[in-house]
Write a protein that holds these residues in place. Sequence first.
Motif, mmCIF file in Angstrom:
data_model
loop_
_atom_site.group_PDB
_atom_site.id
_atom_site.type_symbol
_atom_site.label_atom_id
_atom_site.label_comp_id
_atom_site.label_asym_id
_atom_site.label_seq_id
_atom_site.Cartn_x
_atom_site.Cartn_y
_atom_site.Cartn_z
ATOM 1 N N SER A 38 0.828 -1.208 0.000
ATOM 2 C CA SER A 38 0.000 0.000 0.000
ATOM 3 C C SER A 38 0.863 1.259 0.000
ATOM 4 O O SER A 38 0.621 2.189 -0.776
ATOM 5 C CB SER A 38 -0.921 0.027 1.217
ATOM 6 N N TYR A 39 1.863 1.279 0.872
ATOM 7 C CA TYR A 39 2.764 2.427 0.946
ATOM 8 C C TYR A 39 3.498 2.634 -0.381
ATOM 9 O O TYR A 39 3.532 3.749 -0.917
ATOM 10 C CB TYR A 39 3.766 2.224 2.089
ATOM 11 N N ASN A 41 2.688 1.498 -3.386
ATOM 12 C CA ASN A 41 1.744 1.870 -4.445
ATOM 13 C C ASN A 41 1.408 3.359 -4.385
ATOM 14 O O ASN A 41 1.314 4.020 -5.421
ATOM 15 C CB ASN A 41 0.454 1.049 -4.346
ATOM 16 N N ASP A 42 1.225 3.891 -3.184
ATOM 17 C CA ASP A 42 0.972 5.323 -3.036
ATOM 18 C C ASP A 42 2.149 6.139 -3.557
ATOM 19 O O ASP A 42 1.955 7.168 -4.219
ATOM 20 C CB ASP A 42 0.692 5.684 -1.575
ATOM 21 N N MET A 43 3.360 5.678 -3.261
ATOM 22 C CA MET A 43 4.567 6.377 -3.750
ATOM 23 C C MET A 43 4.647 6.321 -5.275
ATOM 24 O O MET A 43 5.020 7.296 -5.919
ATOM 25 C CB MET A 43 5.826 5.755 -3.141
ATOM 26 N N ARG A 44 4.267 5.189 -5.845
ATOM 27 C CA ARG A 44 4.298 5.027 -7.300
ATOM 28 C C ARG A 44 3.245 5.915 -7.963
ATOM 29 O O ARG A 44 3.505 6.587 -8.947
ATOM 30 C CB ARG A 44 4.092 3.569 -7.690
ATOM 31 N N LYS A 45 2.038 5.931 -7.403
ATOM 32 C CA LYS A 45 0.964 6.761 -7.953
ATOM 33 C C LYS A 45 1.294 8.245 -7.881
ATOM 34 O O LYS A 45 0.882 9.018 -8.739
ATOM 35 C CB LYS A 45 -0.348 6.481 -7.225
ATOM 36 N N ALA A 46 2.039 8.639 -6.866
ATOM 37 C CA ALA A 46 2.446 10.041 -6.712
ATOM 38 C C ALA A 46 3.615 10.396 -7.630
ATOM 39 O O ALA A 46 4.006 11.558 -7.708
ATOM 40 C CB ALA A 46 2.811 10.326 -5.263
#
Length: 94
Positions: A38-39, A41-46
């Motif tokens: 989750s962490y 994926n959030d970094m990748r999406k950002a």
Amino acid sequence: MSKISINDIKYDLLKIIEPYDSVLERGKTKPIYHLFVSYLNDMRKAGIIREFNVNTSTRDAATTFDVSVKVSADRTPKKLKIHVGTFQAPWCNA
């Protein structure tokens, strides 16, 4: 896109495992695995990281999470090893 160092990512991953260290039951890696994914994926999406991979290996006293993170397209992935201690029952009988 903001710049972040691999040490910042490692610090965040270590903070994620902190409540589980020495409490995690052997073979029960799903909670930490899902938090890591989750962490990251959030970094990748950002747009902070490009890609990542998380693998686990279990030993007697610890579980090791092998995390590889690719920060930019032209760089090789950086590999992090995060160790989480597993619960060890007391050896003495009370």
